[in-house]
Design an enzyme around this catalytic site. Structure first.
Site, short mmCIF file in Angstrom:
data_model
loop_
_atom_site.label_atom_id
_atom_site.label_comp_id
_atom_site.label_asym_id
_atom_site.label_seq_id
_atom_site.Cartn_x
_atom_site.Cartn_y
_atom_site.Cartn_z
N HIS A 146 -57.31 -2.16 -26.51
CA HIS A 146 -55.89 -1.92 -26.23
C HIS A 146 -55.72 -0.63 -25.42
O HIS A 146 -54.94 -0.59 -24.46
CB HIS A 146 -55.10 -1.81 -27.53
CG HIS A 146 -53.71 -1.30 -27.34
ND1 HIS A 146 -52.67 -2.11 -26.93
CD2 HIS A 146 -53.19 -0.05 -27.46
CE1 HIS A 146 -51.57 -1.38 -26.82
NE2 HIS A 146 -51.86 -0.12 -27.14
N GLU A 147 -56.45 0.40 -25.78
CA GLU A 147 -56.32 1.68 -25.09
C GLU A 147 -56.77 1.60 -23.64
O GLU A 147 -56.33 2.40 -22.81
CB GLU A 147 -57.13 2.75 -25.82
CG GLU A 147 -56.64 3.10 -27.21
CD GLU A 147 -55.28 3.78 -27.22
OE1 GLU A 147 -54.92 4.42 -26.21
OE2 GLU A 147 -54.57 3.68 -28.24
N THR A 148 -57.62 0.66 -23.32
CA THR A 148 -58.22 0.58 -21.98
C THR A 148 -57.91 -0.73 -21.28
O THR A 148 -58.56 -1.07 -20.30
CB THR A 148 -59.75 0.74 -22.07
OG1 THR A 148 -60.28 -0.28 -22.95
CG2 THR A 148 -60.14 2.11 -22.62
N ARG A 297 -52.46 -4.77 -30.00
CA ARG A 297 -53.63 -4.36 -30.79
C ARG A 297 -54.05 -5.48 -31.74
O ARG A 297 -55.25 -5.73 -31.94
CB ARG A 297 -53.32 -3.08 -31.57
CG ARG A 297 -53.06 -1.86 -30.70
CD ARG A 297 -52.69 -0.65 -31.55
NE ARG A 297 -52.19 0.47 -30.78
CZ ARG A 297 -52.95 1.42 -30.23
NH1 ARG A 297 -54.27 1.37 -30.38
NH2 ARG A 297 -52.40 2.41 -29.55
#
Length: 326
Positions: A146-148, A297
């Site tokens: 999710h962060e990337t 997420r």
């Protein structure tokens, strides 16, 4: 997830490839066939040897389906995380990470992932509980995906096949320095501590202790997190394994070692994947009802659990949880 500003660019680059008829497996975002059918190497569902034989991706036998999930491809025969995630499985889970449209193309390697994980021997090593270990791997890769992410709703192979597309916060070099004055973790002149790596490590007060833990001067050279893949994964595993009061570690939650206090329970913080989201970005995403970032997420987590052949745990979201420290 700081990379969404570039999603339109990626989407345009692949618009012609967005129409797919495949039903399952890596060609369909890790989807599993209905009714216990086998998923062939080409992403189609069926029950003959063409589907269940060589190259079959999931549910390749009745026994495998009977467990309530796909039969994951065999491991690499290694130890630790390598016994759970083989090189081919890593490529399936992070299907588009090396796409030419991804700024991090060819950066995040399987070897770097395994090497970094081996430096944190507690990761995915709950004694005798294979399913818990697999869920921890799924949770780690889901949160960092999710962060990337470079995915979007109609992306080829689905939005959850585009994790690890970025290694630096979009526009980070031109943005603020993410420096908070600290005698313990002083910022180096001219350096910026914007999000980098799988967990998008930010601020000097994270770069400092992360570097100390892994033996690298990340305060003096924060760019190492975006130039050395093993260091990059190291920082993500450090964040995952390290509690930062009043928050428990993500690892403790993922492995069932965290017991919520009375204050946690009053705040709605109960064991489950949702608390991990709260640890990572609860101040922005948790406690105000449904949130698309939280749902993203969860989408990654479900896909990876499906690929690894394990059920989801309870309490996946943090919609009703107050952030830690609030």
């Amino acid at each position: 997830m700081r990379a969404l500003a570039v999603v339109a660019m990626v989407a345009t680059a692949f618009l012609a490839a967005a129409v797919h008829a495949e039903q399952c497996g890596s060609q369909a975002g890790g989807a599993v066939c209905p009714n216990c059918l086998c998923c062939s190497q080409f992403g189609w569902c069926g029950s003959t040897s063409d589907y269940c034989g060589a190259g079959c991706q999931s549910q390749c036998s009745a026994a495998g389906c009977g467990g309530g999930g796909p039969t994951p491809p065999s491991g690499s025969g290694g130890s630790g995380v390598a016994s759970i995630v083989s090189r081919s499985l890593f490529d399936q889970m992070l299907l588009h990470r090396n796409d030419a449209a991804c700024p991090a193309s060819n950066f995040y390697t399987y070897d770097a992932f395994v090497a970094a994980a081996s430096a944190f021997p507690g990761f995915a090593a709950a004694g005798g509980d294979a399913d818990t270990n697999k869920r921890e791997v799924a949770a780690f890769l889901a949160q960092t995906s999710h962060e990337t992410t470079g995915g979007w709703a109609t992306a080829p192979d689905g939005p959850y096949a585009w994790g690890y597309c970025f290694k630096e916060e979009n526009g980070g070099a031109a943005g603020p320095d993410y420096c908070q004055q600290s005698a313990q973790w002083p910022c180096a002149a001219g350096k910026k501590y914007y999000g980098r790596g799988p967990i998008q490590l930010s601020y000097n007060f994270n770069y400092g202790p992360a570097g100390q833990a892994i033996g690298a001067d990340l305060l003096g050279d924060p760019d190492l997190v975006a130039s050395d893949a093993t260091v990059s994964f190291d920082t993500a595993f450090w964040f995952w394994m390290t509690p930062q009061s009043p928050k428990p570690s993500c690892h403790a939650v993922a492995t069932g070692q965290w017991t919520p206090s009375a204050d946690d329970q009053a705040a709605g913080r109960v064991p489950g994947y949702g608390v991990i989201t709260n640890i990572i970005n609860g101040g922005l995403e948790c406690g105000h009802g449904e949130d698309d970032r939280v749902a993203d997420r969860i989408g990654f987590y479900k896909r990876y659990c499906d690929i690894l052949g394990v059920s989801y745990d309870a309490n996946l979201d943090c919609y009703s949880q107050r952030p830690f420290g609030s």
